[in-house]
Design a protein around this motif. Structure first.
Motif, mmCIF file in Angstrom:
data_model
loop_
_atom_site.group_PDB
_atom_site.id
_atom_site.type_symbol
_atom_site.label_atom_id
_atom_site.label_comp_id
_atom_site.label_asym_id
_atom_site.label_seq_id
_atom_site.Cartn_x
_atom_site.Cartn_y
_atom_site.Cartn_z
ATOM 1 N N LYS A 121 -46.177 17.102 54.819
ATOM 2 C CA LYS A 121 -46.752 18.346 55.323
ATOM 3 C C LYS A 121 -46.183 19.530 54.540
ATOM 4 C CE LYS A 121 -49.246 16.750 58.783
ATOM 5 N NZ LYS A 121 -50.713 16.942 58.817
ATOM 6 N N PRO A 122 -47.012 20.411 54.004
ATOM 7 C CA PRO A 122 -46.530 21.506 53.163
ATOM 8 C C PRO A 122 -45.474 22.388 53.828
ATOM 9 C CG PRO A 122 -48.904 21.281 52.944
ATOM 10 C CD PRO A 122 -48.492 20.360 54.055
ATOM 11 N N ALA B 131 -35.399 22.137 39.175
ATOM 12 C CA ALA B 131 -36.193 22.515 40.342
ATOM 13 C C ALA B 131 -35.334 23.179 41.403
ATOM 14 C CB ALA B 131 -36.891 21.286 40.920
ATOM 15 N N VAL B 132 -34.126 22.668 41.610
ATOM 16 C CA VAL B 132 -33.217 23.260 42.593
ATOM 17 C C VAL B 132 -32.797 24.654 42.150
ATOM 18 C CG1 VAL B 132 -30.988 23.019 43.759
ATOM 19 C CG2 VAL B 132 -32.406 21.001 43.356
ATOM 20 N N ALA B 133 -32.453 24.809 40.879
ATOM 21 C CA ALA B 133 -32.044 26.115 40.363
ATOM 22 C C ALA B 133 -33.172 27.131 40.503
ATOM 23 C CB ALA B 133 -31.617 25.989 38.905
ATOM 24 N N CYS C 191 -32.958 30.565 42.816
ATOM 25 C CA CYS C 191 -33.118 31.913 42.274
ATOM 26 C C CYS C 191 -34.336 32.611 42.880
ATOM 27 C CB CYS C 191 -33.240 31.858 40.758
ATOM 28 S SG CYS C 191 -31.735 31.322 39.906
ATOM 29 N N ALA C 192 -35.415 31.861 43.080
ATOM 30 C CA ALA C 192 -36.637 32.456 43.612
ATOM 31 C C ALA C 192 -36.497 32.879 45.068
ATOM 32 C CB ALA C 192 -37.794 31.473 43.468
ATOM 33 N N SER C 193 -35.658 32.180 45.814
ATOM 34 C CA SER C 193 -35.581 32.422 47.256
ATOM 35 C C SER C 193 -34.363 33.217 47.690
ATOM 36 C CB SER C 193 -35.586 31.085 48.003
ATOM 37 O OG SER C 193 -34.463 30.301 47.632
ATOM 38 N N ASP D 25 -41.026 23.722 43.339
ATOM 39 C CA ASP D 25 -41.398 22.300 43.361
ATOM 40 C C ASP D 25 -40.664 21.600 44.504
ATOM 41 O OD1 ASP D 25 -42.133 19.703 42.897
ATOM 42 O OD2 ASP D 25 -41.694 19.742 40.749
ATOM 43 N N CYS D 26 -41.173 21.765 45.706
ATOM 44 C CA CYS D 26 -40.512 21.226 46.898
ATOM 45 C C CYS D 26 -40.395 19.707 46.832
ATOM 46 C CB CYS D 26 -41.277 21.634 48.157
ATOM 47 S SG CYS D 26 -41.193 23.390 48.525
ATOM 48 N N LYS D 27 -41.439 19.044 46.353
ATOM 49 C CA LYS D 27 -41.395 17.582 46.317
ATOM 50 C C LYS D 27 -40.271 17.080 45.415
ATOM 51 C CE LYS D 27 -44.214 13.444 45.633
ATOM 52 N NZ LYS D 27 -43.121 12.726 44.941
#
Length: 557
Positions: free
Chosen positions: A345-346, A518-520, A524-526, A545-547
């Protein structure tokens, strides 16, 4: 009319159990954790892979997970007197607690960097503590204090020579007998009093010299201690007012003549969390102790111990995040709702990925400080450790309660039930933020480091600046942080926000240097832009990229 006869087929079963996740157990706590194995290799502890793997296999077993539940379901019990009325001041623990103490000591969590100070020793030991805390956090208190006592005792060489060999021995003996009869010892700490708390200079406990007095000499202590953790330790480092000012003392539970030292337990603290570990209020009625370090220099003497215990608070809180994250990822990968597995689920992906980012950032900062501990001969590492511990202890421990709550919510109603590990994680979550110096104390310690340890802020900024130019968001964030130090006259008032920014800047820098892409990016984005920083988890912006983040964090069974 014929008699109604219900079918017996419906009497025994009311429903079929389906769509329920299976317990997360019988897996390797070390090998299943990608971020941890990478951190150990990166920071210099890879040589201990065999022992880390063996410990991870044990701690991921159903047996040790159950022992963790048992240790916390059965609180310690205080027995002040025996049946004949003689004072014994004994605290009885559940056998599961002793199993964890023995396990930690056998693996050297109380001493390995001192007994085998090879490169990466603190890193390997931190990784083991990280895993042990995921099963059972409470016993880590005496383990940490025993580990941290060694640097403090070195201020008094003759006491160190007398006590250190048994303190560092890998033998656990919980009997209520004199330290002379044991091969392995544990050490506690007794600093705070009712009237002062963190302001230990208000301590009223008096230390009266038995003879001439001075460093290494005997004193008798009279007073009270409001928090004495792990009162069944064999000796304690205690702060008391000597004629020359607040001083540090080593106080054993037994006198040299074999009689009980009058450190008398008044009651055990009835804590909301950390219940497997005993914390107590005590009276010192002429308790015999020996001065450690210079008279009147008690705080500088014991601060070496406090620095180590604060580092372990970072590790313990990071471990709590990892345990909660592993549980919810495992659950959401199995549970279906509204036509799909929860993990597909998104919106749930947003929450899970955000929790995973927080967990990995906490681990990365903790393990970076472990590398600093391993390299204290290097001036940069020494300065970074001085300021980075205060920053990391503040931020990681502050973030843990919210992380525990959000993870619990991912489970739903079952997460609130006492059969689950989540009530324990939730009750435990605030402990590290409060103990060993609360949030305000850590902020003041950051300021003290800047004022009294020249170069510490420069070392911090140098560390953060190692990725300058790699990410515009971090560059702007660091520039804003530097501006916060332009006017130091109001720094104390602004200290919480400044320390928060310092922690985020360092975590962002480390993730960009060493972390998963992806974690980095998600971090930074959040966390480094005002537009996207959310008050709750699950507010990652589009494009993360949550997945990939979830797949990386998923415990590998």
């Amino acid at each position: 009319m014929s008699e109604f006869k219900p079918s017996t087929a419906y009497w025994a079963e009311t429903h079929e159990i389906e769509n329920q996740s299976y317990p997360l157990e019988n897996y390797n706590l070390y090998l299943s954790d990608t971020a941890l194995t990478e951190a150990v290799k990166r920071e210099g502890g890879y040589w201990d892979t065999e022992d880390l793997t063996a410990l991870g296999q044990d701690l991921g077993s159903a047996e040790w997970i159950e022992l963790g539940h048992q240790a916390n379901q059965n609180k310690p019990e205080l027995h002040t007197h025996d049946r004949y009325g003689r004072r014994k001041d004994e605290v009885n623990f559940h056998p599961a607690y002793h199993r964890f103490m023995q396990k930690s000591i056998e693996h050297g969590l109380h001493s390995s960097p001192w007994t085998d100070p090879k490169p990466g020793a603190h890193v390997a030991r931190a990784a083991k503590s990280y895993m042990m805390s995921q099963d059972e956090a409470g016993h880590g208190c005496p383990i940490t204090m025993t580990m941290a006592a060694i640097p403090a005792l070195k201020h008094q060489p003759e006491l160190y020579e007398q006590w250190a060999p048994k303190i560092m021995a890998r033998e656990y003996d919980f009997r209520n007998v004199s330290h002379e009869e044991k091969n392995g010892l544990t050490i506690g700490m007794a600093m705070t009093e009712k009237q002062g708390g963190s302001d230990v200079r208000r301590n009223s406990t008096r230390a009266v010299p038995v003879g001439e007095g001075g460093p290494g000499q005997a004193y008798e202590l009279v007073g009270h201690k409001y928090f004495v953790s792990a009162p069944m330790c064999d000796a304690f480092l205690v702060l008391a007012q000597a004629p020359g000012g607040l001083s540090c003392f080593l106080l054993p539970r037994w006198r040299p003549d074999g009689s009980k030292n009058p450190l008398q337990i008044q009651r055990l603290k009835n804590k909301m969390g950390n219940v497997s570990n005993a914390s107590s209020e005590t009276e010192l009625r002429g308790a015999l102790a020996w001065m450690v370090g210079e008279e009147g220099r008690g705080v500088p003497t014991i601060i070496d111990m406090v620095a180590m215990t604060r580092f372990d608070c970072m590790v313990g809180s990071s471990a709590s995040m990892r345990q909660g994250l592993a549980q919810v990822l495992h659950h959401c990968a199995q549970r279906e709702a509204f036509g799909d597995r929860l993990i597909e689920k998104p919106l749930m992906q947003n929450v899970l990925a955000d929790l995973a980012i927080e967990s990995e950032a906490a681990l990365m900062l903790s393990m970076r400080m472990a590398r600093s501990l391993d390299n204290q001969q290097d001036e940069h590492e020494q300065l970074l450790m001085r300021i980075g511990t205060a920053v990391g202890k503040y931020w990681i421990c502050k973030r843990t309660p919210g992380h525990a709550y959000e993870a619990m919510e991912c489970i739903g109603g079952s997460g609130v039930m006492e059969e689950s590990i989540f009530p324990r994680l939730y009750r435990e979550a605030p402990v590290n933020a409060i103990w060993e110096g609360s949030g305000n104390v850590q902020c003041l310690d950051m300021i003290r480091a800047i004022q009294r340890t020249p170069g510490s802020l420069d070392a911090f900024m140098q560390e953060v600046g190692k990725v300058q130019g790699k990410d515009a968001r971090l560059d702007a964030f660091v520039e804003s942080l530097q501006a916060d130090f332009a006017d130091l006259s109001t720094l104390e008032y602004r200290a919480r926000r400044v320390v928060e920014k310092m922690a985020l800047a360092l975590q962002g820098s480390l993730l960009l240097q060493f972390g998963d892409a992806a974690v980095a990016e998600g971090f930074c984005a959040s966390r480094l832009t005002a537009d996207n920083a959310g008050w709750v988890y699950g507010t990652l912006p589009e494009g993360v990229d949550c997945k990939a983040i979830i797949d990386r964090a998923m415990p590998k069974l």
